[in-house]
Write an enzyme that holds these catalytic residues in place. Sequence first.
Site, PDB file in Angstrom:
ATOM      1  CG  HIS A  35      -1.949   1.018   1.298  1.00 16.60           C
ATOM      2  ND1 HIS A  35      -1.686   2.326   1.618  1.00 16.60           N
ATOM      3  CD2 HIS A  35      -3.290   0.927   1.091  1.00 16.60           C
ATOM      4  CE1 HIS A  35      -2.815   3.017   1.604  1.00 16.60           C
ATOM      5  NE2 HIS A  35      -3.797   2.205   1.282  1.00 16.60           N
ATOM      6  CE  LYS A  72      -7.519  -0.073   5.885  1.00 12.15           C
ATOM      7  NZ  LYS A  72      -7.922  -0.028   4.466  1.00 12.15           N
ATOM      8  CD  GLN A 108      -7.019  -4.675   3.045  1.00 15.41           C
ATOM      9  OE1 GLN A 108      -6.671  -3.559   2.692  1.00 15.41           O
ATOM     10  NE2 GLN A 108      -8.262  -4.918   3.412  1.00 15.41           N
ATOM     11  CB  CYS A 159      -3.427   3.156  -1.826  1.00 16.48           C
ATOM     12  SG  CYS A 159      -4.456   4.607  -1.558  1.00 16.48           S
ATOM     13  CG  ASP A 177       0.473  -2.604   5.831  1.00 20.14           C
ATOM     14  OD1 ASP A 177      -0.364  -2.591   6.755  1.00 20.14           O
ATOM     15  OD2 ASP A 177       0.267  -2.082   4.716  1.00 20.14           O
TER      16      ASP A 177
END
Length: 403
Positions: free
Chosen positions: A117, A220, A197, A358, A194
Amino acid sequence: MSDYLAPRAEFALFREQPELVYLDSAASYQVPDAVLQRFVSYYQQQHANAHRGSYPLAQRATALLEGARTEIAAWIGAGADEVVFTSGATQSFNMLAQGLQLDWQAGDEIVLSRAEHHANLLPWQRLAEQHQLKLRWLDLDPVRGTLTDAWTDVIGPRCKLVAVTLASNVTGQRLPVRAICQRAHAVGAVCVVDAAQAVASVAIDVAALECDALTFSAHKMYGVTGCGVLYLRQSLQARLAPTLLGGGMVTTVTSSTSEWQTNLHRFEAGTPNTAAIVTCQAAMQWLEQQRQAGLKDYLQQLAQELRQQLTKRPWLTLLPQSDDGLALVSFYSEAVHAFDLATFLAEAGIAVRAGSHCAQPLLRDWGHEAVVRVSFAAYNTRLDSVRLCEALDEAYHLFVNPD
């Protein structure tokens, strides 16, 4: 189909708009009543400036914040002294890129995956420009969606940091993060993950992943905006300088000097967003209840069934994903632009996302500018997929094969 019952009635949005098909949870999840009520009750009954006052209300706010820190840390396999609260994953990445003291030398390398992202790309791009570093890429196979076979060769002796997503927000494909972290450590590099998600779908254990830092955002995972969670391995904390300075992160201030706190509060300058933090804790608890009820298998079935249905429509092409990916499906049409499809679906009461998500480096590497993304959450049902497919069929007859 799993016997899980989608708790659609627990979301005010769907009580007020029962016909709405919301399939954009990968961008932001809707918030259930129990979680939202925690936000409201904090402001109605418990609000004060945490870590500031000695009166009972302020002490209670402090205890609530630190209690949330302890429980959220345990949820991801960390200690309470390893979790920093930020405004979201984007702030977390910027803190890391601006504050990590890694003795950068011109020619050193930062390794990213093509699936990143922009939040986990742009801060490292700027850092590379500042220190004359080289960005290197872990490529993804456009057919399988997995890392190409030679990915280990990319993480070489000049690599000082690897930043990688746990799962792509475009395809839902999970990456072999533990193996990546192990390879990074083998060459003496730091590994940042990360998990934004993946956090709502994947049980996270930072010790099992062997990462040095990991971050995600509460919105999220059925929480509200304004709260991010940043895990920092103990050995990394001493190498991270605070990038936001102000109240709450210092012990002594004179006219010319200041001394920072030695604990993690040195990374949390300013008034904390306690309401969003305790709401993140409530969202975590609600999510765990849904997982115990069978949410993961339910969402996997929804996604698999939709993929099967979409493959029956040859005018659509699906992006690759493995069986253990997230409940997310992305596709495109050579005949109809993704934005046109999303607009048509919106007019039918179906909310999807179209664009680069993104993640322009990944899509451009695969030869695309935009795709349509469908993402499932606890409030979705099989009927949502039926509505989507019916609307896509109407779009086909309007744009591709008019009668």
